[in-house]
Design an enzyme around this catalytic site. Sequence first.
Site, PDB file in Angstrom:
ATOM      1  N   ARG A   1       2.599   6.112   2.438  1.00  0.00           N
ATOM      2  CA  ARG A   1       3.372   6.342   3.663  1.00  0.00           C
ATOM      3  C   ARG A   1       2.864   7.624   4.315  1.00  0.00           C
ATOM      4  O   ARG A   1       2.623   8.633   3.633  1.00  0.00           O
ATOM      5  CB  ARG A   1       4.866   6.490   3.345  1.00  0.00           C
TER       6      ARG A   1
ATOM      7  N   GLU B   1       3.562   7.008  12.743  1.00  0.00           N
ATOM      8  CA  GLU B   1       3.090   5.641  12.954  1.00  0.00           C
ATOM      9  C   GLU B   1       3.945   4.880  13.975  1.00  0.00           C
ATOM     10  O   GLU B   1       5.169   4.976  13.906  1.00  0.00           O
ATOM     11  CB  GLU B   1       3.193   4.956  11.578  1.00  0.00           C
TER      12      GLU B   1
ATOM     13  N   HIS C   1      -2.460   0.430   8.939  1.00  0.00           N
ATOM     14  CA  HIS C   1      -1.453   0.013   7.937  1.00  0.00           C
ATOM     15  C   HIS C   1      -1.644  -1.461   7.536  1.00  0.00           C
ATOM     16  O   HIS C   1      -0.768  -2.299   7.736  1.00  0.00           O
ATOM     17  CB  HIS C   1      -0.032   0.251   8.470  1.00  0.00           C
TER      18      HIS C   1
HETATM   19  C1  DGY Z   1       4.752  -1.953   1.974  1.00  0.00           C
HETATM   20  O1  DGY Z   1       4.957  -3.089   1.528  1.00  0.00           O
HETATM   21  O2  DGY Z   1       5.524  -1.010   1.806  1.00  0.00           O
HETATM   22  C2  DGY Z   1       3.463  -1.749   2.718  1.00  0.00           C
HETATM   23  O3  DGY Z   1       3.369  -0.511   3.268  1.00  0.00           O
HETATM   24  C3  DGY Z   1       3.259  -2.828   3.749  1.00  0.00           C
HETATM   25  O4  DGY Z   1       3.031  -3.980   3.095  1.00  0.00           O
END
Ligand code: DGY
Length: 329
Positions: free
Chosen positions: A245, A274, A292
Amino acid sequence: MSSETTDARVHVTFELPTGAAAELAATGLRTSVYAGPTGEPRSELLQNVQGASGLIALLSDRIDAELMDAAGPSLRVVANFAVGYDNVDVRAAAERGILVTNTPGVLDNATADLTLALLLATARRVVESDRFVRAGNPWQWEPDLFVGLDVSGGATLGIVGLGRIGMAVARRAAAFDLRIVATGSRASSAEAAALGIRPVELPELLASSDVVSLHCPLTAETRHLIGAAELRAMKPTAVLINTARGPIVDELALVEALRDGVIGAAGLDVYEWEPAVSPGLLTLPNVVTAPHIGSAGLATRERMGSLAVQNVAAVLAGQPAVTPVAVHA
Ligand code: DGY
């Protein structure tokens, strides 16, 4: 199926992958689907969720108290189409008796694959080289043309937050003969030991790693876990990979560190604000970016959708959720 279940409506904030959409249709639950461009506008979501019993949401949907109250007392389950659920106020959900679920275990390999892709692309300067060739620059074989970091045999990979995805990364890294150090509760597990992973604290990981890869969830504790001081603690040649993240890294500090040679390079799939990306990152040659796409494999996305549907269907049928998230005290 109870009459409550028969009347129940599930709101989906995006178009599910085909197989998962068919699975949802087969449950017999009523559905409403936001079919516009990705990202249901907040005002529409607040309206469309009214009276829904289930909600299947994206990581970009903010699922907070306001939204839960807009849904009203009918809302019983929020199924996040992601393993990360920092977009959901789980405490507010618990207070309202709403179950929150995520999609663990179905995207580890896809995310680990992308992590390795970014690691190799960044360390071996693949994107820079591609741009150079496409620009028509004259070149011939030269000893120092796009020399990068040797990945195989000797480099140390530091995995911050060794969980399911981190372990999938470690398995791949072991095949590259990388030395692996890691933080996180699983770093001392038998599985980690079998992969030759050495458990360390974050300061040692930062100081000793040639590549630092982030795999912890975003929480209040991990927000800006990597800031200016941590970047300074890394080797000047170090590569930072983030497929977790964005806000785990202080992005403005990262721009400065990359610009000033405090670290060597970064491979990023996620960003602090983002989908905005700090302009400073985009002008630096030592950064590889992706939008992402860690879990963006066809079969992976189907599995995520299927799991979200199974969770909603189970809860609305009065059964335990398949993959509920834990609410910490
Ligand atoms: C998640 O699943 O948390 C990813 O960042 C996106 O698939």
